[in-house]
Design an enzyme around this catalytic site. Structure first.
Site, PDB file in Angstrom:
ATOM      1  N   GLY A 138      39.850  41.460  56.504  1.00 40.51           N
ATOM      2  CA  GLY A 138      38.724  42.370  56.300  1.00 40.51           C
ATOM      3  C   GLY A 138      38.570  43.457  57.352  1.00 40.51           C
ATOM      4  O   GLY A 138      37.470  43.980  57.525  1.00 40.51           O
ATOM      5  N   SER A 139      39.667  43.834  58.019  1.00 39.35           N
ATOM      6  CA  SER A 139      39.500  44.911  59.002  1.00 39.35           C
ATOM      7  C   SER A 139      39.190  46.238  58.303  1.00 39.35           C
ATOM      8  O   SER A 139      38.437  47.060  58.826  1.00 39.35           O
ATOM      9  CB  SER A 139      40.729  45.028  59.907  1.00 39.35           C
ATOM     10  OG  SER A 139      41.848  45.459  59.177  1.00 39.35           O
ATOM     11  N   ASN A 140      39.748  46.437  57.118  1.00 40.98           N
ATOM     12  CA  ASN A 140      39.394  47.655  56.365  1.00 40.98           C
ATOM     13  C   ASN A 140      37.940  47.603  55.900  1.00 40.98           C
ATOM     14  O   ASN A 140      37.240  48.612  55.940  1.00 40.98           O
ATOM     15  CB  ASN A 140      40.337  47.849  55.173  1.00 40.98           C
ATOM     16  CG  ASN A 140      41.668  48.430  55.607  1.00 40.98           C
ATOM     17  OD1 ASN A 140      41.762  49.612  55.898  1.00 40.98           O
ATOM     18  ND2 ASN A 140      42.688  47.583  55.701  1.00 40.98           N
ATOM     19  N   MET A 168      44.491  40.365  47.477  1.00 40.09           N
ATOM     20  CA  MET A 168      45.881  39.976  47.203  1.00 40.09           C
ATOM     21  C   MET A 168      46.066  39.365  45.814  1.00 40.09           C
ATOM     22  O   MET A 168      46.798  38.381  45.651  1.00 40.09           O
ATOM     23  CB  MET A 168      46.359  38.983  48.273  1.00 40.09           C
ATOM     24  CG  MET A 168      46.231  39.499  49.692  1.00 40.09           C
ATOM     25  SD  MET A 168      47.163  41.006  49.972  1.00 40.09           S
ATOM     26  CE  MET A 168      48.798  40.329  50.066  1.00 40.09           C
ATOM     27  N   ARG A 169      45.393  39.907  44.831  1.00 40.16           N
ATOM     28  CA  ARG A 169      45.564  39.433  43.457  1.00 40.16           C
ATOM     29  C   ARG A 169      45.927  40.599  42.565  1.00 40.16           C
ATOM     30  O   ARG A 169      45.376  41.696  42.719  1.00 40.16           O
ATOM     31  CB  ARG A 169      44.253  38.822  42.926  1.00 40.16           C
ATOM     32  CG  ARG A 169      43.748  37.624  43.668  1.00 40.16           C
ATOM     33  CD  ARG A 169      44.545  36.380  43.400  1.00 40.16           C
ATOM     34  NE  ARG A 169      44.638  36.070  41.989  1.00 40.16           N
ATOM     35  CZ  ARG A 169      45.501  35.185  41.485  1.00 40.16           C
ATOM     36  NH1 ARG A 169      46.341  34.557  42.279  1.00 40.16           N
ATOM     37  NH2 ARG A 169      45.529  34.925  40.198  1.00 40.16           N
ATOM     38  N   ILE A 170      46.825  40.349  41.635  1.00 34.85           N
ATOM     39  CA  ILE A 170      47.119  41.368  40.631  1.00 34.85           C
ATOM     40  C   ILE A 170      46.001  41.322  39.608  1.00 34.85           C
ATOM     41  O   ILE A 170      45.599  40.244  39.157  1.00 34.85           O
ATOM     42  CB  ILE A 170      48.490  41.090  39.967  1.00 34.85           C
ATOM     43  CG1 ILE A 170      49.594  41.244  41.009  1.00 34.85           C
ATOM     44  CG2 ILE A 170      48.720  42.019  38.785  1.00 34.85           C
ATOM     45  CD1 ILE A 170      50.973  40.810  40.537  1.00 34.85           C
ATOM     46  N   ASN A 179      42.887  51.413  45.843  1.00 29.95           N
ATOM     47  CA  ASN A 179      43.566  50.396  46.646  1.00 29.95           C
ATOM     48  C   ASN A 179      44.212  51.058  47.858  1.00 29.95           C
ATOM     49  O   ASN A 179      44.547  52.247  47.823  1.00 29.95           O
ATOM     50  CB  ASN A 179      44.648  49.716  45.794  1.00 29.95           C
ATOM     51  CG  ASN A 179      45.375  48.619  46.547  1.00 29.95           C
ATOM     52  OD1 ASN A 179      44.763  47.830  47.274  1.00 29.95           O
ATOM     53  ND2 ASN A 179      46.691  48.553  46.390  1.00 29.95           N
ATOM     54  N   HIS A 184      47.558  50.507  50.259  1.00 33.87           N
ATOM     55  CA  HIS A 184      48.802  49.741  50.285  1.00 33.87           C
ATOM     56  C   HIS A 184      49.589  50.112  51.540  1.00 33.87           C
ATOM     57  O   HIS A 184      49.734  51.304  51.841  1.00 33.87           O
ATOM     58  CB  HIS A 184      49.626  50.054  49.027  1.00 33.87           C
ATOM     59  CG  HIS A 184      50.901  49.287  48.975  1.00 33.87           C
ATOM     60  ND1 HIS A 184      50.948  47.943  48.637  1.00 33.87           N
ATOM     61  CD2 HIS A 184      52.169  49.653  49.258  1.00 33.87           C
ATOM     62  CE1 HIS A 184      52.201  47.526  48.713  1.00 33.87           C
ATOM     63  NE2 HIS A 184      52.964  48.538  49.091  1.00 33.87           N
ATOM     64  N   SER A 230      49.427  54.113  51.861  1.00 34.19           N
ATOM     65  CA  SER A 230      49.061  54.960  50.726  1.00 34.19           C
ATOM     66  C   SER A 230      47.724  54.488  50.169  1.00 34.19           C
ATOM     67  O   SER A 230      47.501  53.283  50.042  1.00 34.19           O
ATOM     68  CB  SER A 230      50.107  54.850  49.603  1.00 34.19           C
ATOM     69  OG  SER A 230      51.407  55.128  50.091  1.00 34.19           O
ATOM     70  N   ASP A 264      50.710  48.678  42.324  1.00 35.14           N
ATOM     71  CA  ASP A 264      50.870  49.682  43.393  1.00 35.14           C
ATOM     72  C   ASP A 264      51.447  50.995  42.861  1.00 35.14           C
ATOM     73  O   ASP A 264      52.146  51.718  43.576  1.00 35.14           O
ATOM     74  CB  ASP A 264      51.762  49.137  44.533  1.00 35.14           C
ATOM     75  CG  ASP A 264      51.158  47.882  45.168  1.00 35.14           C
ATOM     76  OD1 ASP A 264      49.936  47.821  45.298  1.00 35.14           O
ATOM     77  OD2 ASP A 264      51.935  46.972  45.517  1.00 35.14           O
ATOM     78  N   GLU A 272      45.074  52.995  58.521  1.00 32.22           N
ATOM     79  CA  GLU A 272      44.238  52.599  57.374  1.00 32.22           C
ATOM     80  C   GLU A 272      42.760  52.820  57.680  1.00 32.22           C
ATOM     81  O   GLU A 272      42.015  53.357  56.862  1.00 32.22           O
ATOM     82  CB  GLU A 272      44.487  51.124  57.035  1.00 32.22           C
ATOM     83  CG  GLU A 272      45.903  50.887  56.542  1.00 32.22           C
ATOM     84  CD  GLU A 272      46.131  49.506  55.982  1.00 32.22           C
ATOM     85  OE1 GLU A 272      46.921  49.400  55.038  1.00 32.22           O
ATOM     86  OE2 GLU A 272      45.530  48.535  56.483  1.00 32.22           O
TER      87      GLU A 272
HETATM   88  C1  GRF Z   1      46.065  46.064  54.727  1.00 32.46           C
HETATM   89  O1  GRF Z   1      47.205  46.327  55.484  1.00 32.46           O
HETATM   90  C2  GRF Z   1      46.165  46.671  53.362  1.00 32.46           C
HETATM   91  O2  GRF Z   1      46.958  47.806  53.314  1.00 32.46           O
HETATM   92  C3  GRF Z   1      46.805  45.580  52.545  1.00 32.46           C
HETATM   93  O3  GRF Z   1      46.304  44.393  53.072  1.00 32.46           O
HETATM   94  C4  GRF Z   1      45.919  44.582  54.429  1.00 32.46           C
HETATM   95  C5  GRF Z   1      44.511  44.095  54.561  1.00 32.46           C
HETATM   96  O4  GRF Z   1      44.065  44.072  55.880  1.00 32.46           O
HETATM   97  N1  GRF Z   1      46.539  45.790  51.141  1.00 32.46           N
HETATM   98  P1  GRF Z   1      42.534  43.736  56.173  1.00 32.46           P
HETATM   99  O5  GRF Z   1      42.194  42.459  55.426  1.00 32.46           O
HETATM  100  O6  GRF Z   1      41.714  44.894  55.722  1.00 32.46           O
HETATM  101  O7  GRF Z   1      42.476  43.523  57.663  1.00 32.46           O
END
Ligand code: GRF
Length: 215
Positions: free
Chosen positions: A12-14, A90-92, A107, A109, A136, A145, A174
């Site tokens: 969850g850093s994003n 991480m699910r399609i 998304n 990626h 991206s 993707d 990111e």
């Molecule tokens: C990120 O690198 C993102 O590009 C990928 O999964 C990672 C998630 O990182 N889809 P976080 O959970 O946001 O730290």
């Protein structure tokens, strides 16, 4: 106020970067709900830190992808979000889900798409001796993707750095770019028109936006 829903699976850093941007007003929207398909992940702690509503919906409790996605839809649709943000989810997703949010689902990626869709992108880039790597941000469609790219951020690979270090540098890009894209989408500066991304002149981004980062 525009409404965002964020889907996560892990660190969850994003999510944190987006939550901070909402808090400081850099994104003019509120995060209405965070959904994780994994219990006990750091991303959920981060959601709590920002006082965000969160919900765990574990995919293994469902018999099929469609049933899991149906449960996601049941939680998300009543919110009527302006944007659904995948942040390390991480699910399609099934076609039903992606079609329900056409133009409202993005998304991030960790590769310079179309290179390395799927998993283990950093490892592949390093093993192939690539000079550049990156991230991206794209609208999500039915192709894994493969949706229309909004923006990319690139860095130079140091051939002797560890994979962990590279991942850390990728995260910095990111955290810089994803909130900016989200901000422009909620302002209406970026939209999906058919299969094309449309950028208003006010957008920070533009067609084929590729930014180099010295991180
Ligand atoms: C990120 O690198 C993102 O590009 C990928 O999964 C990672 C998630 O990182 N889809 P976080 O959970 O946001 O730290």
């Amino acid at each position: 106020m525009k409404k965002i829903v964020i889907l996560i699976s892990g660190g969850g850093s994003n999510l944190e970067a987006i939550a901070k941007a909402c808090q400081t007003g850099n994104i003019s929207a509120s995060i209405e709900l965070v959904i994780s398909n994994q219990a006990n992940v750091k991303g959920l702690e981060r959601a709590k830190k920002f006082h965000l509503m969160s919900k765990v919906i574990e995919h293994q409790n469902f018999n099929s992808r469609e049933e899991f996605d149906q449960a996601l839809l049941e939680h998300i649709l009543p919110i009527e979000p302006d944007l659904v943000v995948l942040a390390g989810f991480m699910r399609i997703l099934s076609n039903e889900f992606t079609e329900a949010f056409n133009g409202k689902l993005i998304n991030i990626h960790p590769s310079l798409l179309p290179d390395y869709p799927g998993l283990n992108t950093h490892k592949q880039a390093m093993e192939n001796g690539d000079l550049m790597h990156g991230i991206s941000v794209h609208f999500v469609n039915n192709e894994l993707d493969g949706g229309p790219i909004i923006a990319q951020g690139a860095l130079k690979i140091d051939p002797i750095e560890s994979e962990a270090k590279l991942i850390n540098r990728i995260h910095k890009i990111e955290h810089a770019l994803y909130p900016k894209v989200i901000s422009d989408i909620v302002k209406g500066y970026i939209s999906l028109q058919g299969n094309e991304v449309k950028f208003e002149t006010e957008s920070y981004f533009g067609t084929n936006h590729m930014e180099f980062f010295n991180v």
